[in-house]
Motif scaffolding. Structure first.
Motif, short mmCIF file in Angstrom:
data_model
loop_
_atom_site.label_atom_id
_atom_site.label_comp_id
_atom_site.label_asym_id
_atom_site.label_seq_id
_atom_site.Cartn_x
_atom_site.Cartn_y
_atom_site.Cartn_z
N LYS A 9 30.08 35.33 52.19
CA LYS A 9 31.31 35.11 51.40
C LYS A 9 30.95 34.56 50.02
CE LYS A 9 33.57 32.78 54.63
NZ LYS A 9 34.62 32.01 55.32
N ILE A 58 31.81 36.04 46.29
CA ILE A 58 32.41 35.23 45.21
C ILE A 58 31.56 35.34 43.95
CG2 ILE A 58 32.90 32.85 44.49
CD1 ILE A 58 33.75 32.37 47.48
N THR A 72 31.90 38.70 42.21
CA THR A 72 33.20 38.94 41.57
C THR A 72 33.59 37.83 40.59
OG1 THR A 72 34.38 37.92 43.42
CG2 THR A 72 34.05 40.31 43.51
N GLN A 73 32.63 36.99 40.22
CA GLN A 73 32.93 35.85 39.35
C GLN A 73 33.25 36.26 37.91
OE1 GLN A 73 29.60 33.22 39.43
NE2 GLN A 73 28.24 34.61 38.34
N ASN A 128 38.50 35.59 36.73
CA ASN A 128 39.01 34.33 37.25
C ASN A 128 40.07 34.59 38.31
OD1 ASN A 128 41.63 34.59 36.05
ND2 ASN A 128 40.85 33.77 34.12
N HIS A 129 40.57 33.53 38.91
CA HIS A 129 41.53 33.64 40.01
C HIS A 129 42.75 34.49 39.63
CE1 HIS A 129 43.89 32.51 43.52
NE2 HIS A 129 44.86 32.16 42.70
N ASP A 130 43.36 34.18 38.48
CA ASP A 130 44.56 34.90 38.06
C ASP A 130 44.26 36.37 37.77
OD1 ASP A 130 46.15 32.66 38.34
OD2 ASP A 130 45.96 32.07 36.22
N GLU A 131 43.11 36.64 37.18
CA GLU A 131 42.73 38.04 36.90
C GLU A 131 42.54 38.82 38.20
OE1 GLU A 131 40.44 37.47 32.61
OE2 GLU A 131 39.37 37.03 34.48
N LYS A 132 41.96 38.18 39.21
CA LYS A 132 41.80 38.83 40.51
C LYS A 132 43.17 39.15 41.10
CE LYS A 132 37.36 36.70 41.49
NZ LYS A 132 36.65 35.66 42.24
N LEU A 133 44.10 38.20 40.99
CA LEU A 133 45.45 38.44 41.51
C LEU A 133 46.14 39.57 40.74
CD1 LEU A 133 46.73 34.80 42.16
CD2 LEU A 133 45.89 36.48 43.83
#
Length: 160
Positions: free
Chosen positions: A126, A130, A133-134, A137-142
């Motif tokens: 895992k 991460i 795919t770093q 950022n979190h929002d871009e992934k969403l």
């Protein structure tokens, strides 16, 4: 019969062609870069991606699974699933057994050793995902997840 005065703009078509080709190249390169890192991690555990996929599927399944279903979930042919299961059985990661009701159906399940092995590597795997795919950022992934789903479903001619 009247002809429409609106004519297709060849430049717009050309732009759409360029964007589609550019998207394919960027998507392919990004996929390859991420998968190279993920596959390197998988290989560091002495597994190939298909073996890992079988172990992962069995680990996250509550019950033994028919080989045919494993092949469908991991996207490998019936001949190849037999080969992969043979390799994992030799590594003592899983065992197979015939179905009580239908001897043509063969089930596979993790051995205790296979279960412990997968538990020991999964957290590290895992972390490798991460890291791979770093770049987002979190929002871009969403943001990108539904867009890629939409693209995939449209390419497969399925409803979203």
């Amino acid at each position: 019969m009247k002809h429409s005065s609106i004519q297709p703009n060849p430049d717009m078509e050309n732009d759409e062609e360029k964007e589609s080709l550019h998207l394919l190249i960027i998507l392919s390169r990004a996929y390859q870069a991420v998968m190279n890192q993920v596959n390197d991690d998988i290989q560091s555990y002495g597994l190939n991606p298909t073996e890992f996929g079988v172990l992962d599927f069995l680990y996250h399944s509550e019950n033994p699974q028919p080989l045919q279903k494993i092949g469908q979930k991991v996207l490998i042919s019936s001949g190849n699933i037999t080969y992969v299961v043979d390799k994992l059985e030799k590594k003592n990661m899983l065992c197979r057994r015939a179905c009580d009701n239908d001897r043509r159906v063969i089930f596979a399940e993790l051995t205790e050793e296979g279960n412990q092995f997968f538990e020991s590597i999964f957290t590290g795997h895992k972390q490798a995902i991460i890291k791979a795919t770093q770049g987002l950022n979190h929002d871009e992934k969403l943001d990108i997840i539904p867009l890629l789903k939409k693209l995939g479903y449209a390419a497969a001619n399925k409803e979203v």
